[in-house]
Enzyme design. Structure first.
Site, PDB file in Angstrom:
ATOM      1  N   ASN A   1      34.351  41.988  38.554  1.00  0.00           N
ATOM      2  CA  ASN A   1      33.468  42.727  37.667  1.00  0.00           C
ATOM      3  C   ASN A   1      32.072  42.851  38.269  1.00  0.00           C
ATOM      4  O   ASN A   1      31.761  42.225  39.286  1.00  0.00           O
ATOM      5  CB  ASN A   1      33.394  42.016  36.307  1.00  0.00           C
ATOM      6  CG  ASN A   1      34.716  42.045  35.575  1.00  0.00           C
ATOM      7  OD1 ASN A   1      35.281  43.114  35.351  1.00  0.00           O
ATOM      8  ND2 ASN A   1      35.240  40.869  35.243  1.00  0.00           N
TER       9      ASN A   1
ATOM     10  N   CYS B   1      43.421  45.103  35.944  1.00  0.00           N
ATOM     11  CA  CYS B   1      42.530  46.257  35.755  1.00  0.00           C
ATOM     12  C   CYS B   1      43.383  47.525  35.748  1.00  0.00           C
ATOM     13  O   CYS B   1      43.853  47.957  36.808  1.00  0.00           O
ATOM     14  CB  CYS B   1      41.498  46.307  36.883  1.00  0.00           C
ATOM     15  SG  CYS B   1      40.364  47.699  36.731  1.00  0.00           S
ATOM     16  N   GLY B   2      43.596  48.071  34.570  1.00  0.00           N
ATOM     17  CA  GLY B   2      44.514  49.205  34.447  1.00  0.00           C
ATOM     18  C   GLY B   2      44.019  50.434  35.192  1.00  0.00           C
ATOM     19  O   GLY B   2      44.784  51.086  35.918  1.00  0.00           O
TER      20      GLY B   2
ATOM     21  N   ASN C   1      44.696  39.962  31.183  1.00  0.00           N
ATOM     22  CA  ASN C   1      43.287  39.630  30.938  1.00  0.00           C
ATOM     23  C   ASN C   1      43.051  39.693  29.430  1.00  0.00           C
ATOM     24  O   ASN C   1      43.789  40.337  28.703  1.00  0.00           O
ATOM     25  CB  ASN C   1      42.361  40.578  31.721  1.00  0.00           C
ATOM     26  CG  ASN C   1      42.562  42.035  31.327  1.00  0.00           C
ATOM     27  OD1 ASN C   1      43.522  42.400  30.665  1.00  0.00           O
ATOM     28  ND2 ASN C   1      41.627  42.881  31.726  1.00  0.00           N
TER      29      ASN C   1
ATOM     30  N   HIS D   1      41.714  40.366  25.633  1.00  0.00           N
ATOM     31  CA  HIS D   1      41.095  41.441  24.832  1.00  0.00           C
ATOM     32  C   HIS D   1      41.043  41.038  23.366  1.00  0.00           C
ATOM     33  O   HIS D   1      42.048  40.584  22.823  1.00  0.00           O
ATOM     34  CB  HIS D   1      41.896  42.744  24.972  1.00  0.00           C
ATOM     35  CG  HIS D   1      41.846  43.323  26.352  1.00  0.00           C
ATOM     36  ND1 HIS D   1      40.852  44.174  26.762  1.00  0.00           N
ATOM     37  CD2 HIS D   1      42.639  43.118  27.435  1.00  0.00           C
ATOM     38  CE1 HIS D   1      41.054  44.503  28.033  1.00  0.00           C
ATOM     39  NE2 HIS D   1      42.130  43.864  28.474  1.00  0.00           N
TER      40      HIS D   1
ATOM     41  N   GLU E   1      33.177  45.523  28.294  1.00  0.00           N
ATOM     42  CA  GLU E   1      34.002  44.761  29.234  1.00  0.00           C
ATOM     43  C   GLU E   1      33.375  43.424  29.607  1.00  0.00           C
ATOM     44  O   GLU E   1      32.170  43.346  29.879  1.00  0.00           O
ATOM     45  CB  GLU E   1      34.213  45.571  30.520  1.00  0.00           C
ATOM     46  CG  GLU E   1      35.292  46.614  30.408  1.00  0.00           C
ATOM     47  CD  GLU E   1      35.822  47.010  31.766  1.00  0.00           C
ATOM     48  OE1 GLU E   1      35.880  46.150  32.658  1.00  0.00           O
ATOM     49  OE2 GLU E   1      36.150  48.197  31.919  1.00  0.00           O
ATOM     50  N   ARG E   2      34.208  42.413  29.648  1.00  0.00           N
ATOM     51  CA  ARG E   2      33.783  41.115  30.193  1.00  0.00           C
ATOM     52  C   ARG E   2      33.266  41.367  31.611  1.00  0.00           C
ATOM     53  O   ARG E   2      33.968  41.955  32.408  1.00  0.00           O
ATOM     54  CB  ARG E   2      34.977  40.175  30.236  1.00  0.00           C
ATOM     55  CG  ARG E   2      34.735  38.874  30.948  1.00  0.00           C
ATOM     56  CD  ARG E   2      35.950  37.965  30.943  1.00  0.00           C
ATOM     57  NE  ARG E   2      37.084  38.528  31.647  1.00  0.00           N
ATOM     58  CZ  ARG E   2      38.186  37.813  31.897  1.00  0.00           C
ATOM     59  NH1 ARG E   2      38.302  36.576  31.456  1.00  0.00           N
ATOM     60  NH2 ARG E   2      39.202  38.363  32.557  1.00  0.00           N
TER      61      ARG E   2
ATOM     62  N   CYS F   1      38.786  51.566  29.824  1.00  0.00           N
ATOM     63  CA  CYS F   1      39.378  50.278  30.207  1.00  0.00           C
ATOM     64  C   CYS F   1      40.894  50.413  30.007  1.00  0.00           C
ATOM     65  O   CYS F   1      41.355  50.574  28.869  1.00  0.00           O
ATOM     66  CB  CYS F   1      38.810  49.170  29.318  1.00  0.00           C
ATOM     67  SG  CYS F   1      39.487  47.541  29.671  1.00  0.00           S
TER      68      CYS F   1
ATOM     69  N   GLY G   1      42.484  47.459  28.327  1.00  0.00           N
ATOM     70  CA  GLY G   1      41.987  47.462  26.939  1.00  0.00           C
ATOM     71  C   GLY G   1      42.706  48.491  26.087  1.00  0.00           C
ATOM     72  O   GLY G   1      43.020  48.244  24.918  1.00  0.00           O
TER      73      GLY G   1
HETATM   74  N1  API Z   1      36.504  43.444  32.726  1.00  0.00           N
HETATM   75  C1  API Z   1      37.944  43.132  32.831  1.00  0.00           C
HETATM   76  C2  API Z   1      38.494  43.609  34.186  1.00  0.00           C
HETATM   77  C3  API Z   1      38.500  45.126  34.285  1.00  0.00           C
HETATM   78  C4  API Z   1      39.401  45.729  33.249  1.00  0.00           C
HETATM   79  C5  API Z   1      39.246  47.232  33.042  1.00  0.00           C
HETATM   80  N2  API Z   1      38.284  47.900  33.877  1.00  0.00           N
HETATM   81  C6  API Z   1      40.587  47.932  33.092  1.00  0.00           C
HETATM   82  O1  API Z   1      40.651  49.118  33.477  1.00  0.00           O
HETATM   83  O2  API Z   1      41.586  47.305  32.680  1.00  0.00           O
HETATM   84  C7  API Z   1      38.148  41.617  32.761  1.00  0.00           C
HETATM   85  O3  API Z   1      37.275  40.872  33.214  1.00  0.00           O
HETATM   86  O4  API Z   1      39.202  41.222  32.247  1.00  0.00           O
END
Ligand code: API
Length: 286
Positions: free
Chosen positions: A64, A73-74, A164, A166, A215-216, A224, A227
């Site tokens: 990140n 990261c999708g 990850n 959510h 986003e984290r 995301c 997400g």
């Molecule tokens: N910030 C997210 C990673 C990127 C996820 C997002 N950019 C996606 O497309 O899934 C985390 O630390 O879990």
């Protein structure tokens, strides 16, 4: 150091191809902070490394903007899949990519010029127990529309891991929700020992939702992918959308089609695009 900047619905990353350019004993967290920062680098939502894998065809590592390593990261996966096929690493339209959150299977859709226009990804099975998110509380239980105390406030949350973490909150108007204020509060709540991505969802119909994300490690982004998958799983678990059918997810950067299938796998289909190629002058980075 050669890089490629790409995005998936505006969620943009700096990509380094470690298949060609090994980076041994590199401080990747520092490198991610440097290249993601518009003053010391190019500026992006983070950094993605395309690496060899021992257990899949390729491996993706995602960092990140704050340097923290994400587990999946999708949007990044669609960019990696496009890059690998367009640049002739992948010769089949179907291949696997290892992530810290598990191995995913991708299928690219090239045009007549062999350039990938769309990517479908089997994002695997969502994880729902508190232990797997991870979050505090009874490890075996799930968090579905649970009233949770965060600081002085409390929120009705549904929590889903796509590799990850959510937290999903359903609202009447995603635009009106104070994401800039509430996002960091929930991201850093001690309820989530590894922090959390916060998704805000407004249900439009039984097959369409709107979604915004804090986003984290990166804050508000245009999209995301993980997400959006978590949002569809959460909306289904709360009986707000129909199960097994394709759900259109509208994000600020565009839309994704997500389907949570009969085998408990979540499928995501969408585009990816190049922004630029370039070269970092290493003596300003190391
Ligand atoms: N910030 C997210 C990673 C990127 C996820 C997002 N950019 C996606 O497309 O899934 C985390 O630390 O879990």
């Amino acid at each position: 150091m050669q890089f490629t900047k790409m995005h998936g619905l505006g969620n943009n990353y700096i990509f380094f191809n470690l298949l060609e350019m090994p980076m041994d004993n590199q401080d990747f967290e520092q490198l991610a902070r440097t290249v993601s920062n518009v003053n010391t680098g190019i500026g992006s939502d983070g950094m993605i490394l395309i690496c060899p894998s021992e257990v899949a065809d390729y491996k993706m590592r995602i960092f990140n903007e704050d340097g923290s390593e994400g587990k999946n990261c999708g949007n990044g996966l669609r960019c990696v899949a496009k890059y690998l096929f367009d640049h002739m690493y992948a010769t089949s339209t179907a291949f696997s990519i290892e992530t810290l959150g598990g191995i995913v299977h991708v299928k690219v859709e090239p045009d007549k010029k062999r350039i990938v226009q769309s990517v479908t990804i089997d994002m695997g099975k969502p994880q729902l127990t508190k232990e797997m998110i991870p979050m505090k509380g009874d490890p075996e239980t799930q968090t579905i529309n649970e009233q949770l105390e965060i600081g002085e406030r409390s929120f009705q949350m549904t929590c889903v891991s796509m590799g990850n973490p959510h937290a999903i909150i359903f609202v009447d108007d995603v635009e009106a929700f104070p994401l800039e204020e509430i996002g960091p509060e929930i991201e850093n709540a001690d309820l989530f020992p590894e922090r959390v991505n916060l998704g805000i969802v407004q249900v439009k119909s039984r097959h369409e939702i709107h979604y915004r994300v804090w986003e984290r490690g990166s804050g508000i982004t245009m999209a995301c992918g993980t997400g959006a998958c978590a949002a569809v799983v959460a909306a289904t678990l709360n009986h707000l959308v129909d199960r097994y059918i394709p759900i259109t997810v509208h994000l600020p950067g565009g839309q994704l089609t997500i389907r949570w299938d009969e085998n408990n796998h979540v499928w995501k289909r969408g585009e990816a695009a190049y922004i630029c190629y370039g070269e970092f002058i290493t003596d300003t980075i190391f």
